[in-house]
Design an enzyme around this catalytic site. Structure first.
Site, short mmCIF file in Angstrom:
data_model
loop_
_atom_site.label_atom_id
_atom_site.label_comp_id
_atom_site.label_asym_id
_atom_site.label_seq_id
_atom_site.Cartn_x
_atom_site.Cartn_y
_atom_site.Cartn_z
N SER A 117 8.31 38.08 17.86
CA SER A 117 9.02 36.87 17.44
C SER A 117 8.12 35.64 17.61
CB SER A 117 10.31 36.71 18.26
OG SER A 117 10.00 36.63 19.65
N TYR A 118 8.62 34.49 17.22
CA TYR A 118 7.84 33.24 17.22
C TYR A 118 7.32 32.95 18.63
CZ TYR A 118 6.68 28.35 16.28
OH TYR A 118 6.03 27.16 16.13
#
Length: 293
Positions: A117-118
């Protein structure tokens, strides 16, 4: 912060002190212990006079003393999921990666490989409606971690724990976790960071590790020597990192309440200035730098 630390180091005046480590024999077991003064609040194991250290050794060598021991259970929980700073800090401690290198790798895992994820997040929690997503992602784990992910699912350990799933602890982005996509081609450095993220993602759902913490005090001629150790009774989340209950037994069991002072070693040491910041310690300080303003 860096300038202040350097000034502290430049003005520091080192002092000499001595420590004593004894080897004791109790039945068929041998163990070591460090001299300490129970009346002091800090620097309990430091002797500031070399003659005093020599006198203690002469007094205790070859003499038999008493042993008292207390054992208390203790637990260690897995740390929370990674945000960027904690990922950078741990990668620096474990692999010597700079903060810039870790960010670059984390960005590649997110943008190019679509595996995580980010990464530019300061949150260490997940949304409260993410329990189902987590279960699906755990089911996609590959390689050595697959069996640990399966165990977490089989035992029903993935549930709505506010320590993990908590909307109030999320700012713009949630914690760094794997996406569940298949690994295609990663460099050695990318694999290290990706494995770290996956291990924490699995381990956070495991129960705590359980220890028996032992404190042993050997007293000879009024002088006290401290031996501390712990035994890992149940690995819990440490299993994900390859630990078993046989790995961490670092204190020899003894029979009876007597011990012979077999050998003693005096070490001459000096007080050290506060260390310069490493990338890891500087990252920790920067998280709470407002307290110093």
């Amino acid at each position: 912060m860096i300038v202040n630390r350097e000034e502290e180091r430049n003005s520091f005046v080192s002092k000499s002190y001595w420590t004593i480590r004894g080897t004791f024999e109790s039945g068929k077991s041998e163990y070591t212990g460090k001299w300490f003064n129970p009346d002091l609040k800090s620097d309990k194991d430091r002797i500031w006079d070399e003659n005093q250290a020599n006198d203690i050794v002469k007094k205790c060598l070859g003499k038999t003393g008493t042993v008292s021991e207390t054992t208390k259970p203790g637990i260690q929980k897995c740390g929370p999921l990674y945000d960027l700073t904690s990922l950078q800090r741990e990668a620096n401690n474990r692999f010597g990666f700079s903060a810039k290198t870790t960010l670059s790798i984390a960005q590649a895992l997110y943008e190019r490989h679509k595996l995580t994820s980010y990464p530019r997040t300061d949150s260490r929690a997940l949304p409260e409606d993410y329990v189902g997503t987590v279960k699906k992602t755990l089911a996609t784990m590959e390689g050595n971690l697959e069996k640990f992910a399966a165990k977490a699912l089989e035992n029903g350990w993935v549930k709505k724990d506010p320590r993990i799933f908590n909307n109030s602890k999320i700012s713009d982005h949630f914690a760094i976790i794997p996406t569940g996509n298949k690994i295609k081609s990663l460099s050695e450095a990318e694999m290290k960071i990706y494995t770290m993220i996956c291990q924490r993602f699995i381990a956070v759902f495991y129960p705590p590790a359980e220890y028996l913490n032992t404190t042993r005090i050997t007293e000879i001629e009024g002088e006290k020597f401290l031996t501390e150790g712990k035994i890992l009774k149940f690995p819990g989340f440490k299993e994900v990192y390859g630990k078993s209950s046989d790995d961490e037994a670092n204190i020899a069991p003894i029979q009876g309440e007597k011990a012979l002072g077999k050998e003693f070693e005096i070490s001459a040491e000096k007080t050290n200035p506060p260390p310069r910041y490493t990338e890891s310690s500087l990252l920790s300080m920067m998280e709470n730098a407002g307290k110093l303003v």
